[in-house]
Design an enzyme around this catalytic site. Structure first.
Site, PDB file in Angstrom:
ATOM      1  N   CYS A  92       0.836  -1.197   0.000  1.00 58.52           N
ATOM      2  CA  CYS A  92       0.000   0.000   0.000  1.00 58.52           C
ATOM      3  C   CYS A  92       0.882   1.264   0.000  1.00 58.52           C
ATOM      4  O   CYS A  92       1.504   1.584  -1.004  1.00 58.52           O
ATOM      5  CB  CYS A  92      -0.964  -0.026   1.181  1.00 58.52           C
ATOM      6  N   HIS A 185      -3.615  -5.228   1.003  1.00 54.02           N
ATOM      7  CA  HIS A 185      -3.038  -5.666   2.284  1.00 54.02           C
ATOM      8  C   HIS A 185      -3.122  -7.185   2.416  1.00 54.02           C
ATOM      9  O   HIS A 185      -4.162  -7.726   2.807  1.00 54.02           O
ATOM     10  CB  HIS A 185      -3.770  -4.997   3.451  1.00 54.02           C
ATOM     11  N   GLU A 187      -1.745  -8.975   4.644  1.00 55.85           N
ATOM     12  CA  GLU A 187      -1.618  -9.386   6.037  1.00 55.85           C
ATOM     13  C   GLU A 187      -2.962  -9.568   6.739  1.00 55.85           C
ATOM     14  O   GLU A 187      -3.025 -10.226   7.790  1.00 55.85           O
ATOM     15  CB  GLU A 187      -0.763  -8.379   6.820  1.00 55.85           C
TER      16      GLU A 187
END
Length: 538
Positions: A92, A185, A187
């Site tokens: 990002c 993202h 994660e």
């Protein structure tokens, strides 16, 4: 004051991925996901100068950020990160940092992306290195977006490896330099194949060994402790009976045996019958020689009139060290008679979330609150800190404890903060206020256990609020205090959600507290998540 992390780096024992944090709320999740892949990683602020690193990472990840790349004062990475000669992944905002340093162009997007998006993966068989990031990933996969900036044009030499309907350059790669940038993202759990993508980066691209496990940690940490303390050194241990300090104490005993001295300080703000219970558990069950230092009057006298929570933490942290040093002098006198070295080390059960919250890992952002383990220590403290759990999350500590043979009921005991009930009594801490909070908390935990919910809850406690409310008891008006109940579910204590109790259980808990604890006529339940709230009220 010095810390054992300044003497021996865990990052020099394991292959390490460096994560540079630009303040994203998801940064700690990157750490968790990578460790779940069996690879060790460290989270440092984006302001970290590469020349000051004490280890050579196998790869670098640049996190997301609440900033826009176009903001005045927006944080930037040290350009030397691209000269390390290791793979780099920008997530990002990290993608925008890559563009900024490599000659690409970023700008505010005309259409922002927040939430789910379908990523079209562009596989390039003729570019095998660039293709590694999405190895085994579906051609169309669901990812989580949270950005207002976008990559307007990639730097020279980068090829497109992923796009969405609104982001033409949602993923790019430079094959020769092993630099990858993604707008989404991976994660967060919402990105369906996010863990696979991160594993592709740290294992396949960076070549990091997947040797991070609690089994390997025990062996290497014991060796590290023995090297650090030496064959004659002694350690004084800060133990509380909670899982963190207990695991640290058992690990220390295994490393240096009787040269470890465990100290439990009765600070006057412990749970009901806490000191007696802890002494029995550590002494009888685990064979740890424990001294209980009764300093309750000292702590309560220093807390008199103090209402500010940060001052409470500092006072308690500093007083802890004063008491430890007094105990160290006493043990030193005994050691001198036996021809042993003076105590040089102080054991603490500090965990990674404590470090993250107390020392700003968000570059320019502010500290949330200090923890007594890491933020409230005396500047001129004689003892060196040894913190064997400093790099671990709570679930990793529990796994470690089970491997060390610690009983399950202790391993799964809810956390109890170092400042104790002092930060669960909002406002001034007095013996009477502590007793109200202590009794209410004891009833609360009793009922949770009776209902079979204790293991389902990560942390629960009762807090005493500095307000009074009107009530009616026995046809008489009362004007008494309010107890707030808190119970959360969490994996790593960095984020948490409130626990949904069956209403009949809350009703029973409320009735018991109001009927059995004098001074309380109202009970409320906290339904705040973290963030925006923290787990403790103070």
């Amino acid at each position: 004051m010095s810390s054992d992390t300044k003497v021996t780096e865990v990052s020099n024992i394991y292959d390490t991925i460096l994560i540079l944090d630009f303040g994203s709320q998801y940064s700690h999740l990157i750490t968790r996901r990578i460790r779940e892949c069996g690879v060790y990683c460290e989270l440092l602020p984006c302001t970290q100068r590469i020349a000051d690193l004490k280890f050579k990472p196998k790869g670098v990840i640049l996190s997301g950020s609440p900033y826009s790349i176009t903001d005045e004062g927006a944080p930037h990475v040290d350009p030397a990160v691209f000269e390390l000669g290791v793979p780099v992944l920008g997530i990002c905002y990290g993608l925008q940092q890559i563009a900024l340093n490599k000659g690409g162009q970023s700008s505010l997007a005309t259409k922002r992306e927040y939430g789910y998006a379908e990523l079209n993966v562009h596989h390039h068989p003729d570019h095998p290195t660039a293709d590694k990031l999405f190895k085994g990933v579906d051609t169309k996969t669901i990812v989580w977006m949270s950005h207002g900036d976008h990559l307007e044009s990639p730097p020279n030499g980068f090829i497109i490896i992923g796009s969405t309907s609104t982001s033409e350059y949602a993923a790019v790669a430079h094959e020769e330099e092993h630099i990858y940038g993604i707008q989404f993202h991976p994660e967060v759990s919402h990105s369906v194949e996010g863990t696979k993508i991160l594993s592709n980066f740290v294992v396949d691209i960076c070549g990091a060994s997947t040797n991070w496990s609690m089994d390997s940690f025990i062996e290497k940490e014991i060796e590290r402790i023995r090297t650090l303390v030496g064959p004659h050194g002694t350690v004084i241990g800060a133990v509380s009976g909670g899982v963190d300090s207990t695991v640290a104490a058992v690990l220390m005993k295994r490393a240096i045996g009787d040269r470890f001295h465990a100290i439990l300080v009765d600070n006057g703000v412990m749970r009901l019958n806490e000191c007696e219970t802890v002494k029995k558990t550590l002494d009888d069950s685990l064979g740890i020689n424990l001294t209980v230092a009764d300093a309750s009057e000292l702590f309560l006298s220093k807390l008199k009139g103090v209402k500010d929570p940060e001052k409470k933490r500092k006072i308690i942290g500093n007083t802890f060290i004063e008491v430890f040093e007094a105990e160290a002098h006493r043990i030193d006198a005994e050691n001198e008679k036996q021809g042993r070295d003076k105590i040089e080390w102080l054991l603490q059960g500090t965990l990674y979330p404590d470090v993250i919250e107390s020392i700003s890992f968000k570059g320019p952002s502010a500290t949330i609150k200090s923890h007594h383990n890491v933020g409230g220590l005396l500047e001129d403290m004689r003892l060196n800190l040894i913190e064997p759990l400093r790099e671990l999350f709570k679930d990793e500590v529990r796994s470690l404890g089970l491997l060390l043979g610690i009983p399950e009921d202790l391993i799964w005991r809810h956390p109890f903060p170092g400042p104790g009930i002092a930060i669960r009594v909002l406002g001034e801490v007095t013996p009477s206020q502590v007793q109200i909070a202590r009794l209410a908390d004891n009833i609360y935990i009793e009922e949770i256990k009776k209902a079979g919910l204790y293991r389902k809850i990560s942390q629960a406690y009762a807090a005493l609020l500095p307000v009074r409310s009107v009530g009616v008891m026995g046809d008489q008006r009362t004007y008494e205090q309010v107890i707030a109940l808190r119970a959360v579910e969490t994996k790593d204590f960095m984020t948490a959600d409130w626990f949904e109790f069956p209403h009949d259980i809350l009703k029973r808990i409320s009735n018991r507290i109001i009927n059995e604890v004098q001074g309380v006529n109202r009970v409320v339940y906290d339904i705040s998540s973290k963030p925006p709230g923290t787990i403790e009220w103070e």
